[in-house]
Design an enzyme around this catalytic site. Sequence first.
Site, PDB file in Angstrom:
ATOM      1  N   LYS A 114      39.497   0.451  31.138  1.00  0.00           N
ATOM      2  CA  LYS A 114      39.076  -0.787  30.473  1.00  0.00           C
ATOM      3  C   LYS A 114      40.030  -1.194  29.366  1.00  0.00           C
ATOM      4  O   LYS A 114      40.278  -2.373  29.153  1.00  0.00           O
ATOM      5  CB  LYS A 114      37.655  -0.647  29.912  1.00  0.00           C
ATOM      6  CG  LYS A 114      36.587  -0.711  30.966  1.00  0.00           C
ATOM      7  CD  LYS A 114      35.247  -1.043  30.352  1.00  0.00           C
ATOM      8  CE  LYS A 114      34.193  -1.239  31.431  1.00  0.00           C
ATOM      9  NZ  LYS A 114      32.841  -1.388  30.882  1.00  0.00           N
ATOM     10  N   LYS A 197      37.210  -0.500  43.608  1.00  0.00           N
ATOM     11  CA  LYS A 197      35.753  -0.520  43.440  1.00  0.00           C
ATOM     12  C   LYS A 197      35.216  -1.950  43.386  1.00  0.00           C
ATOM     13  O   LYS A 197      35.854  -2.815  42.795  1.00  0.00           O
ATOM     14  CB  LYS A 197      35.426   0.211  42.128  1.00  0.00           C
ATOM     15  CG  LYS A 197      33.984   0.570  41.948  1.00  0.00           C
ATOM     16  CD  LYS A 197      33.772   1.302  40.625  1.00  0.00           C
ATOM     17  CE  LYS A 197      33.892   0.384  39.440  1.00  0.00           C
ATOM     18  NZ  LYS A 197      33.498   0.963  38.156  1.00  0.00           N
ATOM     19  N   LYS A 200      31.979  -6.110  38.713  1.00  0.00           N
ATOM     20  CA  LYS A 200      31.529  -7.371  38.107  1.00  0.00           C
ATOM     21  C   LYS A 200      32.696  -8.177  37.593  1.00  0.00           C
ATOM     22  O   LYS A 200      32.629  -9.394  37.484  1.00  0.00           O
ATOM     23  CB  LYS A 200      30.649  -7.069  36.881  1.00  0.00           C
ATOM     24  CG  LYS A 200      29.346  -6.436  37.187  1.00  0.00           C
ATOM     25  CD  LYS A 200      28.699  -5.929  35.899  1.00  0.00           C
ATOM     26  CE  LYS A 200      27.445  -5.150  36.221  1.00  0.00           C
ATOM     27  NZ  LYS A 200      26.897  -4.399  35.114  1.00  0.00           N
TER      28      LYS A 200
HETATM   29  P1  TYM Z   1      27.172  -0.510  34.990  1.00  0.00           P
HETATM   30  O1  TYM Z   1      26.393  -1.614  34.350  1.00  0.00           O
HETATM   31  O2  TYM Z   1      28.638  -0.693  35.161  1.00  0.00           O
HETATM   32  O3  TYM Z   1      26.584  -0.211  36.433  1.00  0.00           O
HETATM   33  C1  TYM Z   1      25.193   0.037  36.656  1.00  0.00           C
HETATM   34  C2  TYM Z   1      25.026   1.077  37.760  1.00  0.00           C
HETATM   35  O4  TYM Z   1      25.667   0.616  38.959  1.00  0.00           O
HETATM   36  C3  TYM Z   1      26.573   1.617  39.434  1.00  0.00           C
HETATM   37  N1  TYM Z   1      27.722   0.961  40.077  1.00  0.00           N
HETATM   38  C4  TYM Z   1      28.135   1.215  41.326  1.00  0.00           C
HETATM   39  N2  TYM Z   1      27.656   2.053  42.272  1.00  0.00           N
HETATM   40  C5  TYM Z   1      28.295   2.067  43.467  1.00  0.00           C
HETATM   41  N3  TYM Z   1      29.367   1.287  43.767  1.00  0.00           N
HETATM   42  C6  TYM Z   1      29.880   0.424  42.838  1.00  0.00           C
HETATM   43  N4  TYM Z   1      30.919  -0.347  43.138  1.00  0.00           N
HETATM   44  C7  TYM Z   1      29.252   0.368  41.545  1.00  0.00           C
HETATM   45  N5  TYM Z   1      29.484  -0.353  40.422  1.00  0.00           N
HETATM   46  C8  TYM Z   1      28.536   0.025  39.535  1.00  0.00           C
HETATM   47  C9  TYM Z   1      26.985   2.395  38.192  1.00  0.00           C
HETATM   48  O5  TYM Z   1      27.446   3.680  38.509  1.00  0.00           O
HETATM   49  C10 TYM Z   1      25.705   2.416  37.395  1.00  0.00           C
HETATM   50  O6  TYM Z   1      24.877   3.476  37.820  1.00  0.00           O
HETATM   51  N6  TYM Z   1      27.611   2.861  31.304  1.00  0.00           N
HETATM   52  C11 TYM Z   1      26.731   2.360  32.343  1.00  0.00           C
HETATM   53  C12 TYM Z   1      25.388   1.901  31.835  1.00  0.00           C
HETATM   54  C13 TYM Z   1      24.677   2.889  31.001  1.00  0.00           C
HETATM   55  C14 TYM Z   1      23.983   4.053  31.445  1.00  0.00           C
HETATM   56  C15 TYM Z   1      23.410   4.648  30.288  1.00  0.00           C
HETATM   57  C16 TYM Z   1      23.806   4.635  32.694  1.00  0.00           C
HETATM   58  C17 TYM Z   1      24.500   2.844  29.655  1.00  0.00           C
HETATM   59  N7  TYM Z   1      23.754   3.878  29.230  1.00  0.00           N
HETATM   60  C18 TYM Z   1      22.687   5.847  30.347  1.00  0.00           C
HETATM   61  C19 TYM Z   1      23.061   5.815  32.765  1.00  0.00           C
HETATM   62  C20 TYM Z   1      22.518   6.397  31.602  1.00  0.00           C
HETATM   63  C21 TYM Z   1      27.407   1.176  33.040  1.00  0.00           C
HETATM   64  O7  TYM Z   1      28.261   0.541  32.499  1.00  0.00           O
HETATM   65  O8  TYM Z   1      26.887   0.862  34.259  1.00  0.00           O
END
Ligand code: TYM
Length: 335
Positions: A114, A197, A200
């Site tokens: 990032k 990947k 978003k």
């Molecule tokens: P975020 O918002 O990027 O994504 C949310 C969830 O979606 C999954 N994900 C994917 N899974 C499969 N293929 C993909 N291309 C893909 N893109 C995203 C992510 O693995 C995630 O599970 N840091 C985290 C949010 C967070 C969090 C937490 C998660 C904040 N605090 C505590 C677990 C526990 C994030 O940015 O996810």
Amino acid sequence: MHENHRIFSGIQPTGNLHLGNYLGALRNWVSLQNDHECIFCVVDMHAITVWQDPIALRAQTREVAAALLAAGIDTKKHILFTQSQNPNHAQLAWILNCVTRIGWLNRMTQFKEKAGKNRQNSSVGLYVYPNLMSADILVYKATRVPVGEDQKQHVELARDTAHKFNNDYGVITFPLPEPLILGSATRVMSLRDGTKKMSKSDELDYSRINMIDDADTINLKLRKAKTDSLPMPDNENELIDRPEAINLLNIWIELSNSTREKAILHFAGRQFFEFKKELIELMISILGPINTEMKRYLMDPATIDSFLKNGADRARELSMPILAEVENIVGFLHI
Ligand code: TYM
């Protein structure tokens, strides 16, 4: 899995919730609700580690909440709320900032991706982002964290931080959380490039299926999805070096609750357009109703807000004694 696990997971309200989020996270959250106590959080404080337009952030927070509700998160039995509405996360995050080592954070691949070349100009928040994530989990003493592949390293950091806290203070306060990476679509790839990947932030909207996309858009995006010129494989070896074929097949397997073997058998030797026709039908049959329900919720923001408020009240109540226990261990004077 043992019944006693407490589940925590989070998702950022940064727009364009997509198929990767759905298959990698949401779908698993919905099924975990059946036999676990679950806490799900829209992490707006994580979102602002990179610039967010305030008006868009508010709208996207409601949009993500609407998607979660539409996908089947049950707010009667479980907790759904926005991170900023429970200040206990930020308070624990500060304590954890003083536990985690700089060397540990330097290893985080997501920060490197990032921040890119712009490291010196990244927000400090982006750097300590994983500590806030650890606090999200540990402030509820959650033990299992359902995520996609890309978040595994962060959950492992939460585990290391919990372990160091317990060790430093000679306590057994924090359980050691573990990532739960479920299903066959733990890393959904871009529809334009099977080695990247699905994300978003990809500028190409054609690279992903958004949860807000209607049936026509899903149809068009999948028809345009990159493939190679070979027919569908009739054995596992024929998938080697075919990232787009693997990705689309994995999506089909996950959506149809099938297995790799069955999928290969079902499509063996057929042309891609035939496979895509089945995939499109299947995807629309699953995402279509969620999409309709999501749009219904979005027309009624007051209902979304009331669910989130109720969730935040319960989240604060649950985390308060845990934060107090930690503050007491650290030596803060509770007067
Ligand atoms: P975020 O918002 O990027 O994504 C949310 C969830 O979606 C999954 N994900 C994917 N899974 C499969 N293929 C993909 N291309 C893909 N893109 C995203 C992510 O693995 C995630 O599970 N840091 C985290 C949010 C967070 C969090 C937490 C998660 C904040 N605090 C505590 C677990 C526990 C994030 O940015 O996810």
